[in-house]
Scaffold this motif. Structure first.
Motif, PDB file in Angstrom:
ATOM      1  N   ASP A   1     -25.956  -5.073  -0.036  1.00 28.84           N
ATOM      2  CA  ASP A   1     -26.664  -4.157  -0.929  1.00 28.84           C
ATOM      3  C   ASP A   1     -27.530  -3.192  -0.123  1.00 28.84           C
ATOM      4  OD1 ASP A   1     -25.560  -5.557  -3.005  1.00 28.84           O
ATOM      5  OD2 ASP A   1     -27.336  -6.790  -3.373  1.00 28.84           O
ATOM      6  N   PRO A   2     -27.587  -1.922  -0.536  1.00 26.93           N
ATOM      7  CA  PRO A   2     -28.381  -0.930   0.206  1.00 26.93           C
ATOM      8  C   PRO A   2     -29.842  -1.344   0.321  1.00 26.93           C
ATOM      9  CG  PRO A   2     -26.975   0.128  -1.417  1.00 26.93           C
ATOM     10  CD  PRO A   2     -26.902  -1.336  -1.691  1.00 26.93           C
ATOM     11  N   LYS A   3     -30.327  -1.460   1.545  1.00 27.60           N
ATOM     12  CA  LYS A   3     -31.699  -1.896   1.772  1.00 27.60           C
ATOM     13  C   LYS A   3     -32.717  -0.821   1.409  1.00 27.60           C
ATOM     14  CE  LYS A   3     -30.416  -5.276   5.302  1.00 27.60           C
ATOM     15  NZ  LYS A   3     -29.054  -5.364   4.770  1.00 27.60           N
ATOM     16  N   GLU A   4     -32.250   0.433   1.279  1.00 21.61           N
ATOM     17  CA  GLU A   4     -33.165   1.522   0.922  1.00 21.61           C
ATOM     18  C   GLU A   4     -33.767   1.341  -0.476  1.00 21.61           C
ATOM     19  OE1 GLU A   4     -29.685   3.553   3.202  1.00 21.61           O
ATOM     20  OE2 GLU A   4     -30.037   1.748   1.996  1.00 21.61           O
ATOM     21  N   ILE A   5     -33.097   0.535  -1.317  1.00 18.85           N
ATOM     22  CA  ILE A   5     -33.576   0.353  -2.689  1.00 18.85           C
ATOM     23  C   ILE A   5     -34.825  -0.523  -2.731  1.00 18.85           C
ATOM     24  CG2 ILE A   5     -32.945  -0.531  -4.988  1.00 18.85           C
ATOM     25  CD1 ILE A   5     -30.108   0.267  -4.467  1.00 18.85           C
ATOM     26  N   VAL A   6     -35.005  -1.403  -1.739  1.00 20.58           N
ATOM     27  CA  VAL A   6     -36.141  -2.330  -1.743  1.00 20.58           C
ATOM     28  C   VAL A   6     -37.482  -1.591  -1.712  1.00 20.58           C
ATOM     29  CG1 VAL A   6     -37.288  -4.185  -0.482  1.00 20.58           C
ATOM     30  CG2 VAL A   6     -34.812  -4.230  -0.777  1.00 20.58           C
ATOM     31  N   PRO A   7     -37.737  -0.690  -0.748  1.00 22.72           N
ATOM     32  CA  PRO A   7     -39.019   0.035  -0.773  1.00 22.72           C
ATOM     33  C   PRO A   7     -39.176   0.920  -2.001  1.00 22.72           C
ATOM     34  CG  PRO A   7     -37.562   0.926   0.933  1.00 22.72           C
ATOM     35  CD  PRO A   7     -36.947  -0.350   0.455  1.00 22.72           C
ATOM     36  N   SER A   8     -38.071   1.450  -2.519  1.00 23.29           N
ATOM     37  CA  SER A   8     -38.151   2.269  -3.735  1.00 23.29           C
ATOM     38  C   SER A   8     -38.582   1.419  -4.925  1.00 23.29           C
ATOM     39  CB  SER A   8     -36.787   2.908  -4.029  1.00 23.29           C
ATOM     40  OG  SER A   8     -36.434   3.821  -3.029  1.00 23.29           O
TER      41      SER A   8
END
Length: 336
Positions: free
Chosen positions: A220-227
């Motif tokens: 899963d794209p890790k960029e979604i976590v900080p968002s």
């Protein structure tokens, strides 16, 4: 003639290529690169023996294959000539994907349709494994006129992709920065997921909490976590991240957000068995839209993979430059 010999010699270092393979693909590459055009004469068998050191049998057999494929013709006592310089009829494309999930199948179907019957297409799957990714790229290096690749976010990816000539490369799905000017049709995860969550904030507020299932070890794209974390803070909404969904843990008053289809279907099953109504008792949010989610009414956000496949196919067929980030679309349905 020297440039034709060069195209064949470029393939010398490919371990999986026989002399026959190098000759056939080298001629095709020479045609695709406009080194030689339709009706132009190709090197004679004797010249090829002298220049390449190949046997007469190897060269004649390779020419016969090119003739059978409609690429070369033999004119009695005059030699071999290019029968068709149309790259669409000689182009072979390598497609390297994560796997064949239903949303990636949408990309594949439209991509295959746009290429048409005269372009060869061979799909490969790396499953998010960088070792498999590297092995496949090394095995297919130099064998194709075009490489269409969904990259992996990994330190080794940049070097592997930069070994492909930019004019033969198209990146799709996620964007990974590499040097040089290259074609890409990709999606963005960070800003787009924040925008979608912000748009859904009024509906999410109706519930007690939002739970996002995300494992650092997943694809899963890790960029979604900080968002997601920024969304919780900016909108003062209660929420947390859990590595994976536990069977039977659905609770009334929660919103469940998952990118994993297996977890999604388990959540929906548990809702049914516990007589909890999605959209009323609990909320459910997923990504990567597909027909099954549309039919049962799952709220999703997704890039348009079908459109991505169409645009990628057209860019190759028309030899167009393309640099596009496709929009992420919210599909509001009954589960939220």
């Amino acid at each position: 003639m020297d440039k034709i010999f060069q195209e064949i010699k470029k393939l010398t270092d490919i371990p999986s290529y026989s002399k026959h393979d190098r000759f056939v693909q080298g001629i095709i590459n020479a045609i695709n690169e406009k080194v030689i055009g339709q009706d132009e004469m190709l090197p004679s068998v004797n010249k090829l023996i002298k220049e390449l050191g190949f046997s007469r049998e190897t060269i004649i057999k390779a020419y016969r294959e090119l003739i059978s494929r409609g690429i070369v013709e033999s004119k009695n006592r005059h030699g071999y000539f290019v029968a068709n310089s149309n790259a669409e009829q000689t182009l072979n494309v390598a497609l390297l994907m994560y796997n064949l999930d239903s949303f990636e199948e949408q990309f594949y179907r439209n991509f295959r349709h746009e290429l048409g019957p005269n372009i060869g297409l061979n799909p490969y799957f790396h499953h998010g494994d960088i070792e498999i990714f590297g092995t496949i790229l090394n095995q297919i290096k130099g064998k194709y006129g075009m490489y269409v690749i969904a990259p992996i976010p990994h330190p080794k990816t940049k070097e592997l992709l930069e070994a492909i000539p930019p004019n033969k490369f198209l990146m799709f799905d996620r964007y990974e920065p590499i040097d040089g000017d290259f074609n890409h049709i990709t999606q963005e995860f960070g800003q787009s997921s924040y925008r979608i969550l912000a748009e859904l904030a009024p509906k999410i507020r109706k519930f007690d909490e939002i739970i996002f299932y995300h494992s650092p070890a997943s694809l899963d794209p890790k960029e979604i976590v900080p968002s997601f974390k920024k969304f919780l803070k900016d909108f003062n909404i209660k929420g947390r991240i859990i590595k994976e969904y536990a069977h039977g843990s659905v609770e009334k008053g929660k919103v469940y957000f998952t990118l994993d289809n297996f977890a999604l279907w388990q959540i929906m099953r548990d809702c049914k068995s516990m007589q909890l109504v999605p959209g009323k008792d609990v909320g459910v949010l997923s990504s990567n839209d597909e027909p099954a989610k549309e039919i049962i009414g799952v709220t999703t956000f997704s890039a348009d993979f079908a459109s991505m496949g169409t645009l990628a196919g057209r860019a190759i067929v028309n030899k167009e430059k393309i640099s596009l980030t496709v929009p992420t679309i919210l599909f509001e349905r009954s589960t939220l």
